[in-house]
Design a protein around this motif. Structure first.
Motif: not given
Length: 115
Positions: A33-39, A67-71, A101-108
């Motif tokens: 996680k950076s200030l502007h983006h999620f990788y 929402e961006a992390a889910k996308a 991080i939690k939203a990313f994992c749950e969506t995966l």
């Protein structure tokens, strides 16, 4: 005194040493996680190569929220399925399992990736 990021990097090294190393069939997925983006990227630690990656920079609307992390997770799951990967080892990079991080994992997991 150490900064917050320096503490996170030290924690990340401890976590990475305890995780099983990524292989071609079961890669290690590392997030940043950076200030502007999620990788997110899938890494084969045997050959030291990146198998698949995705970030908010590849989205049409640049944002850095849940929402961006889910996308990113949906796009990353598609990239993993294109590489015929169904199981991963998740490396949270020293971040707490909360929010993006939690939203990313749950969506995966909802997309069918097992870890």
């Amino acid at each position: 005194m150490e900064s917050r990021n320096q503490k996170r990097v030290k924690k990340h090294l401890k976590i990475t040493n305890k995780l099983s190393k990524g292989t071609a069939k079961v890669p290690r997925v590392c997030v940043f996680k950076s200030l502007h983006h999620f990788y997110a990227q899938a890494i084969n630690d045997d050959k030291h190569i990146t198998i698949a990656s995705y970030s908010t920079q590849q989205l049409s609307k640049h944002a850095n929220n849940i929402e961006a992390a889910k996308a990113v997770a949906k796009g990353f799951a598609k990239a993993l399925s294109d590489a015929k990967i169904k199981q991963i080892v998740f490396d949270r990079s020293g971040y707490i399992y909360h929010g993006k991080i939690k939203a990313f994992c749950e969506t995966l997991r909802a997309e069918g990736i097992k870890f």
